[in-house]
Design an enzyme around this catalytic site. Structure first.
Site, PDB file in Angstrom:
ATOM      1  CD  GLU A   1      -3.200  -0.685   2.131  1.00 33.82           C
ATOM      2  OE1 GLU A   1      -3.017   0.153   3.033  1.00 33.82           O
ATOM      3  OE2 GLU A   1      -4.223  -1.382   2.052  1.00 33.82           O
TER       4      GLU A   1
ATOM      5  CG  HIS B   1       9.476 -29.305   1.613  1.00 38.80           C
ATOM      6  ND1 HIS B   1      10.334 -30.335   1.327  1.00 38.80           N
ATOM      7  CD2 HIS B   1       9.903 -28.767   2.782  1.00 38.80           C
ATOM      8  CE1 HIS B   1      11.233 -30.444   2.296  1.00 38.80           C
ATOM      9  NE2 HIS B   1      10.999 -29.488   3.186  1.00 38.80           N
TER      10      HIS B   1
ATOM     11  CE  LYS C   1     -10.961   1.408   3.210  1.00 37.59           C
ATOM     12  NZ  LYS C   1     -10.615   2.118   4.435  1.00 37.59           N
TER      13      LYS C   1
HETATM   14  O1  PA5 Z   1      -3.605   0.979   5.759  1.00 30.89           O
HETATM   15  C1  PA5 Z   1      -4.686   1.415   5.395  1.00 30.89           C
HETATM   16  O2  PA5 Z   1      -4.895   2.628   5.259  1.00 30.89           O
HETATM   17  C2  PA5 Z   1      -5.851   0.488   5.132  1.00 30.89           C
HETATM   18  O3  PA5 Z   1      -5.457  -0.840   5.018  1.00 30.89           O
HETATM   19  C3  PA5 Z   1      -6.861   0.616   6.261  1.00 30.89           C
HETATM   20  O4  PA5 Z   1      -6.228   0.281   7.466  1.00 30.89           O
HETATM   21  C4  PA5 Z   1      -8.062  -0.297   6.049  1.00 30.89           C
HETATM   22  O5  PA5 Z   1      -8.618  -0.029   4.801  1.00 30.89           O
HETATM   23  C5  PA5 Z   1      -9.100  -0.061   7.152  1.00 30.89           C
HETATM   24  O6  PA5 Z   1      -9.446   1.288   7.208  1.00 30.89           O
HETATM   25  P1  PA5 Z   1     -10.202   1.903   8.447  1.00 30.89           P
HETATM   26  O7  PA5 Z   1      -9.302   1.789   9.635  1.00 30.89           O
HETATM   27  O8  PA5 Z   1     -10.441   3.332   8.077  1.00 30.89           O
HETATM   28  O9  PA5 Z   1     -11.464   1.133   8.631  1.00 30.89           O
END
Ligand code: PA5
Length: 466
Positions: A292, A321, A435
Site C-alpha cells: 500500500e 517444499h 472502498k
Molecule cells: O492501511 C490502510 O490505510 C488500510 O489498510 C486501512 O487500514 C483499512 O482499509 C481499514 O481502514 P479503516 O481503519 O479506516 O477502517
C-alpha cells in the site's frame, strides 16, 4: 537487538548482475543521504506520525487504563477491523503468544482468547456468532476503524452490536471498545452516542503504520504482551535509524538494498520468508505496508510512473517444499529476506531412535532449533548457488522488544524507499477507490453514478463462461 545480514546479496556471492557491489551503493549514496535527511527531518519536525508512537506515553496509558478495566472479566476479545486495523494485531499476537493461546485454560492464559476477524466471510462470521453465543457476557469487542465507515468493519460491528443489544440489553455498551479518530467520523459519533470506551487512532498515522498505536496495543496488552517492551524496542530502532550515516542504519541499508534490487538488478519481487511460525504473520503485516505504501501510479509531481516492488510471503521450512523450486530456478526476479531466530521460544529434542538406519539416525538427539537453522542455511546456500540474492534479519530471540524493533525498521525503510521512488508513501488511492466501489454496489446514497459505471462488472457475460 535485531540485525541485518546482507553478504548474500552482494556481487561477491551472487555476481555483479544480481548482487550489490560497492559501486552500486556509492552510485545512490547522494540520493540515500538526501532520503535519510528528508525522513529524519520529517521525524524531527513531527510530520511522521508513526515515528512518534514509541514515545507516546499518553496512548500507552489510555490503553492500560482500559486493559485494567476490562481484562479481569474478559474471556474473549474480538477485534473487528480490516487491513491496517487488524494485521498488526494478528502479527503481534502470533509472534508473542503461543499458537495454542486460544486453547489454553484461562489460568494459563491470564488474558482473553483473541479473535481478529479481518474479513466479512459469511461462514467465518456466522461461526464466530455461534461460538460466542454462550460467552457474550464476558466478551469484549474492540472495533477499530480510522475512517469509521469501512464496509467490512462497519458490517462486522453492526452484526455484533445487534447481537449484544439483543442478549444483554442496555449493558451492551460496556462490551465495546471503539478505536477510532479522536474528534470526527461515524464511529466516533456512534461511540459517544452509545457510550463506549474509546481509544484513539492518531489522525496523522495511516492504518498500515498504526500497530504501535492503540490500534495494536490494546489487544496485545489484553493478551498479556508487554507493550512497554514493544514500544521500547521500536524506540531503540528509531535511535539506530536516526543518524545521518545511512550505511550504519539497518533501515538505511535495507532501503538501499531493496531499492537497488528493484530499480537496478531486475528484482521486482520481494519475498519475506521467516524461519519461524511465530514470525509468519509479520510477513503478512509487511505485505500490506510494502504494497500500500510503495505501489503507486504517480510521482509526487503527478507524472505517471507505475512503481512498486511486489511483496510476497513464504514460510521456512514449509515453502522449501513448495516455493523454493521457483525462487531457486525460475526467473531471477526476486530478493528474499529471511527472518532467522537464534534462540527459539521453545525447543524439542529429537528422540534417540533409529541409530541403525543411516537415513534417519543422523537426526537422533538433535534439536529442532538446529534443524530449522540448518534448513535456512541450506536454502541460503542453494539460492546463492543459483545466483539468487538473499538478506537475513536476525532475531536473537522473539521478544516484544525485537518485534517492536522489526516494526519500526520496516516502517522507516518504507519511508526511505518512498523518498527514493519519489512517491507519496502515505496515501492509498486504489484502496479508497475499491472502498467507494463497494459503497456503490451495496446501494449507498450518493454513489449512484459510480454504481452505473460498475454495472458491467457486476453482470456476468455468459459468452465468456466456459
Ligand atoms: O492501511 C490502510 O490505510 C488500510 O489498510 C486501512 O487500514 C483499512 O482499509 C481499514 O481502514 P479503516 O481503519 O479506516 O477502517
Amino acid at each position: 537487538m535485531i540485525q541485518l545480514y546482507w553478504k548474500n546479496a552482494t556481487d561477491k556471492v551472487v555476481g555483479a548482475d544480481h548482487g550489490i557491489a560497492a559501486g552500486d551503493l556509492s552510485s545512490i549514496g547522494d540520493r540515500m543521504a538526501a532520503a535519510q535527511q528528508a525522513v529524519a527531518g520529517q521525524v524531527l519536525r513531527g510530520e511522521l506520525g508513526y515515528a512518534a508512537l514509541p514515545h507516546r506515553r499518553d496512548y500507552r496509558d489510555s490503553v492500560m487504563a482500559l486493559v485494567d478495566k476490562h481484562q479481569p472479566r474478559c474471556t474473549d476479545l474480538v477485534v473487528l477491523g480490516i487491513g491496517g486495523s487488524a494485521l498488526g494485531n494478528l502479527a503481534v499476537q502470533a509472534a508473542l503468544n503461543p499458537a495454542t493461546w486460544n486453547l489454553l485454560t484461562a489460568a494459563k492464559r491470564k488474558g482473553p482468547r483473541l479473535f481478529v476477524l479481518d474479513n466479512v466471510d459469511p461462514a467465518a462470521i456466522r461461526d464466530m456468532v455461534d461460538l460466542l453465543g454462550r460467552r457474550l457476557q464476558t466478551t469484549v469487542f474492540n472495533v477499530i476503524s480510522k475512517s469509521g465507515e469501512t464496509a467490512e468493519t462497519a458490517s462486522q460491528f453492526m452484526i455484533f452490536r445487534d447481537l449484544l443489544r439483543r442478549r444483554l440489553g442496555e449493558a451492551f455498551a460496556g462490551h465495546v471498545v471503539a478505536t477510532t479518530d479522536a474528534q470526527k467520523g461515524t464511529l466516533n459519533r456512534i461511540a459517544r452516542q452509545d457510550g463506549y470506551d474509546t481509544l484513539v487512532v492518531p489522525d496523522d498515522v495511516g492504518g498500515r503504520f498504526s500497530v504501535l498505536s492503540p490500534v495494536g496495543l490494546f489487544s496485545a496488552a489484553m493478551c498479556r504482551i508487554d507493550v512497554d517492551a514493544l514500544l521500547a524496542g521500536a524506540a531503540d530502532m528509531a535511535r539506530r535509524c536516526a543518524g545521518p550515516d545511512w550505511t550504519a542504519s539497518p533501515a538505511g541499508m535495507l532501503a538501499a538494498i531493496k531499492y537497488l534490487m528493484y530499480a537496478r538488478k531486475g528484482k521486482p519481487m520481494h519475498v519475506m520468508m521467516p524461519y519461524s511460525n511465530r514470525l509468519y504473520l509479520l510477513a503478512d503485516w509487511y505485505r500490506q505496508l510494502w504494497a500500500e505504501s510503495l505501489g503507486k501510479a504517480v510521482s509526487r509531481q503527478g507524472e505517471e510512473i507505475l512503481v512498486g516492488p511486489t511483496p510476497i510471503k513464504a514460510l521456512g521450512t514449509t515453502d522449501q517444499h513448495s516455493q523454493v523450486q521457483l525462487y531457486g530456478e525460475g526467473p531471477n526476479d526476486k530478493l528474499t529476506v529471511f527472518l532467522e531466530v537464534k534462540k527459539h521460544p521453545r525447543d524439542v529434542r529429537i528422540p534417540d531412535a533409529f541409530g541403525e538406519i543411516p537415513g534417519l539416525g543422523y537426526l537422533r538427539n538433535q534439536r529442532l532449533s538446529k534443524l530449522i537453522t540448518a534448513e535456512k542455511v541450506a536454502t541460503e546456500y542453494a539460492m546463492a548457488f543459483s545466483k539468487r540474492p538473499t538478506v537475513t534479519i536476525r532475531f536473537p530471540e522473539i521478544t516484544p522488544g525485537a518485534v517492536g524493533e522489526f516494526f519500526y525498521l520496516y516502517e522507516y525503510a518504507t519511508s526511505l524507499v518512498g523518498e527514493l521512488l519519489n512517491i507519496n508513501a502515505y496515501d492509498q488511492p486504489a484502496v479508497e477507490l475499491g472502498k467507494k466501489a463497494t459503497f456503490a454496489l451495496m446501494g449507498r446514497e450518493g454513489y449512484q453514478d459510480m454504481a452505473k459505471e460498475i454495472q458491467p462488472f457486476a453482470k456476468v457475460n455468459k459468452s465468456y463462461l466456459v
